[in-house]
Write a protein that holds these residues in place. Sequence first.
Motif, PDB file in Angstrom:
ATOM      1  N   ASP A   1     -16.181   2.827   5.778  1.00 38.68           N
ATOM      2  CA  ASP A   1     -16.168   4.414   5.942  1.00 38.68           C
ATOM      3  C   ASP A   1     -16.064   5.254   4.819  1.00 38.68           C
ATOM      4  O   ASP A   1     -16.639   6.443   4.664  1.00 38.68           O
ATOM      5  CB  ASP A   1     -15.210   4.758   6.993  1.00 38.68           C
ATOM      6  N   LEU A   2     -15.232   4.606   3.907  1.00 41.19           N
ATOM      7  CA  LEU A   2     -14.827   5.321   2.449  1.00 41.19           C
ATOM      8  C   LEU A   2     -15.695   5.187   1.381  1.00 41.19           C
ATOM      9  O   LEU A   2     -15.525   5.915   0.431  1.00 41.19           O
ATOM     10  CB  LEU A   2     -13.374   5.090   2.161  1.00 41.19           C
TER      11      LEU A   2
ATOM     12  N   TRP B   1       0.842  -1.312  -0.109  1.00 44.40           N
ATOM     13  CA  TRP B   1      -0.097   0.106   0.059  1.00 44.40           C
ATOM     14  C   TRP B   1       0.980   1.143  -0.091  1.00 44.40           C
ATOM     15  O   TRP B   1       0.354   2.069  -0.598  1.00 44.40           O
ATOM     16  CB  TRP B   1      -1.051   0.169   1.192  1.00 44.40           C
TER      17      TRP B   1
ATOM     18  N   ALA C   1      -3.390   0.561   7.513  1.00 44.59           N
ATOM     19  CA  ALA C   1      -4.408   1.037   7.275  1.00 44.59           C
ATOM     20  C   ALA C   1      -4.735   2.722   6.875  1.00 44.59           C
ATOM     21  O   ALA C   1      -5.359   3.150   6.018  1.00 44.59           O
ATOM     22  CB  ALA C   1      -5.506   0.954   8.464  1.00 44.59           C
ATOM     23  N   GLU C   2      -3.667   3.302   7.604  1.00 44.10           N
ATOM     24  CA  GLU C   2      -3.519   4.784   6.941  1.00 44.10           C
ATOM     25  C   GLU C   2      -3.311   5.065   5.791  1.00 44.10           C
ATOM     26  O   GLU C   2      -3.699   5.878   4.862  1.00 44.10           O
ATOM     27  CB  GLU C   2      -2.671   5.474   7.944  1.00 44.10           C
TER      28      GLU C   2
ATOM     29  N   LYS D   1     -13.166  -1.688   7.901  1.00 40.22           N
ATOM     30  CA  LYS D   1     -14.012  -0.636   8.294  1.00 40.22           C
ATOM     31  C   LYS D   1     -13.486   0.538   7.523  1.00 40.22           C
ATOM     32  O   LYS D   1     -14.356   1.306   7.131  1.00 40.22           O
ATOM     33  CB  LYS D   1     -13.002  -0.134   9.858  1.00 40.22           C
ATOM     34  N   ALA D   2     -12.355   0.470   6.913  1.00 43.16           N
ATOM     35  CA  ALA D   2     -12.123   1.689   5.792  1.00 43.16           C
ATOM     36  C   ALA D   2     -13.005   1.488   4.739  1.00 43.16           C
ATOM     37  O   ALA D   2     -13.578   2.657   4.124  1.00 43.16           O
ATOM     38  CB  ALA D   2     -10.712   1.432   5.562  1.00 43.16           C
TER      39      ALA D   2
ATOM     40  N   LEU E   1      -9.466  -3.461  10.062  1.00 46.32           N
ATOM     41  CA  LEU E   1      -9.123  -2.068   9.764  1.00 46.32           C
ATOM     42  C   LEU E   1      -9.542  -1.946   8.345  1.00 46.32           C
ATOM     43  O   LEU E   1     -10.196  -0.769   8.000  1.00 46.32           O
ATOM     44  CB  LEU E   1      -7.734  -1.531  10.162  1.00 46.32           C
ATOM     45  N   LEU E   2      -9.184  -2.720   7.503  1.00 45.98           N
ATOM     46  CA  LEU E   2      -9.524  -2.705   6.053  1.00 45.98           C
ATOM     47  C   LEU E   2     -11.001  -2.676   5.976  1.00 45.98           C
ATOM     48  O   LEU E   2     -11.447  -2.045   4.865  1.00 45.98           O
ATOM     49  CB  LEU E   2      -8.848  -3.711   5.221  1.00 45.98           C
TER      50      LEU E   2
ATOM     51  N   VAL F   1      -3.936   2.829   3.070  1.00 48.71           N
ATOM     52  CA  VAL F   1      -5.257   2.499   2.557  1.00 48.71           C
ATOM     53  C   VAL F   1      -6.043   3.858   2.340  1.00 48.71           C
ATOM     54  O   VAL F   1      -6.522   4.049   1.240  1.00 48.71           O
ATOM     55  CB  VAL F   1      -6.086   1.302   3.203  1.00 48.71           C
ATOM     56  N   HIS F   2      -6.254   4.706   3.448  1.00 49.53           N
ATOM     57  CA  HIS F   2      -6.939   6.050   3.306  1.00 49.53           C
ATOM     58  C   HIS F   2      -6.275   6.748   2.139  1.00 49.53           C
ATOM     59  O   HIS F   2      -6.884   7.477   1.109  1.00 49.53           O
ATOM     60  CB  HIS F   2      -7.014   6.686   4.506  1.00 49.53           C
TER      61      HIS F   2
END
Length: 223
Positions: A163-164, A72, A110-111, A159-160, A156-157, A113-114
């Motif tokens: 959320d996204l 990532w 995860a950050e 959730k991302a 976390l993925l 990923v965002h």
Amino acid sequence: MPVGDSMTIGSAGEHTWRYRLWQHLRTTYGGPFAVVGPRETLYDLATGTADSYAYADPDFPRGHLAGWGEGWQHMAPLIREAVRDHRADVLLVSLGLIDLGFYTSAVQTAENVHRFVAEARQGRPKVRMVLLPVIPNVRARTEPEFAAEVSAFNELLAKAAADLDEPRSPILLASLPASYDVNHDTYDGTHPNPSGEHKIAAAFAEAMYQAWGWGEPYGGEDA
């Protein structure tokens, strides 16, 4: 546009899951489509360079954005230009194992990923994405801390992805292949053999079929 690490680029002599998915979609998807990306090559294990065109079947659109040892954090700076220049409408992303294994924690990954999602949307605001959770490799069997990081990142993925997700640029979380077994579906505990290629292709195909009605259920070998 397939985006990934060594499991996506593949190595000399392989078909790759990219080929398996293309085969599936060309017989089940009811409209025109193209596989795009700034790269076309495989990784050559003999030379340690990503310059091989020795696909088991080279007669398919080989575009991708994948790299041996890339994650990532490596793809986030590249994705905006790749999406814009190649007019990618859908990203099929399989990343994370290399990040967790060598570079970043679950939270840091995860950050990224965002960051990746934001950059992709800068390149093409309506781009769709299908994200595959990290498939644990053989290392997760012997290193509990690594296994825990993989599990934490996959949460976390998810959730991302939730959320996204947005209507103009939807994000799907594909399901891990339920029957994926590193003894049966890889040649070295990490990289997919033919049955593993089919199962990864099936994960992406099923996500797109179930959410968007694209194609049909995957009927490939050992899927």
